[in-house]
Enzyme design. Structure first.
Site, PDB file in Angstrom:
ATOM      1  CG  ASP A 114      -6.797  -8.231   7.666  1.00 47.41           C
ATOM      2  OD1 ASP A 114      -6.368  -8.417   6.510  1.00 47.41           O
ATOM      3  OD2 ASP A 114      -6.302  -8.785   8.667  1.00 47.41           O
ATOM      4  CG  ASP A 157      -6.738  -2.384  10.715  1.00 52.61           C
ATOM      5  OD1 ASP A 157      -6.147  -3.313  11.296  1.00 52.61           O
ATOM      6  OD2 ASP A 157      -7.838  -2.512  10.136  1.00 52.61           O
TER       7      ASP A 157
HETATM    8 MG   LIG Z   1      -9.358  -3.983  10.496  1.00 52.92          MG
END
Ligand SMILES: [Mg+2]
Length: 168
Positions: free
Chosen positions: A12, A10
């Site tokens: 952020d 992922d």
């Molecule tokens: Mg995230």
């Protein structure tokens, strides 16, 4: 190259500190330990692929061009530390049942595009929807990055990215 293993990340909250809809280089800050994890994964033969929800695009907070420019910057930051990012796939939509995590669409696209052996691959994300998407896509082991989570479908909850090095 068929049958490569991948480390799906992922973005952020996993690669960069989540400051809510980051798209400017000046807002970029590494999550501690992610560079070390990526170096170790690369050395162990994993491709590194970023899978990221980017609803900020549909919300109008930033554009596709802004997103692409930031990802170019991010790729250069990794490259300066000896890390090659195979690629990144994103979903710009706010309401989407195919690609937006927890849906597995982007993982499945990545598997086809780069010939990934999903069962031999790993994922790391900071939200339960990251874990759910990886499971749905057939990723072998899916880790949640959290110092507080207790109830998760993840293979394990890790407090820092470096904790994953032992599982590569
Ligand atoms: Mg995230």
């Amino acid at each position: 190259m068929p049958d490569c293993r991948a480390l799906f990340l992922d973005r952020d909250g996993t690669i960069n500190v989540d400051k809510h809809y980051v798209y400017r280089p000046e807002d970029f800050e590494w999550v501690p330990g992610i560079v070390e994890l990526c170096r170790a994964a690369q050395s162990a033969g994993y491709r590194i692929i970023i899978i990221t929800n980017q609803s900020g695009i549909e919300r109008g907070y930033y554009s596709e061009q802004d997103y692409n420019a930031f990802m170019q910057f991010l790729s250069e930051q990794f490259a300066a530390r000896g890390i090659h990012i195979t690629g990144a796939l994103h979903c710009p939509l706010l309401h989407d049942d195919v690609n937006r995590k927890p849906a597995p669409g982007l993982f499945l696209q990545a598997a086809a595009k780069w010939g990934i052996d999903m069962a031999a691959s790993l994922s790391l994300g900071d939200k339960e929807r990251d874990v759910r998407a990886g499971i749905s896509a057939g990723v072998g082991r899916n880790y949640l990055l959290s110092s507080t989570a207790t109830d998760s479908a993840a293979t394990a909850v890790v407090a820092t990215p470096q904790d994953l090095i032992a599982f590569l």
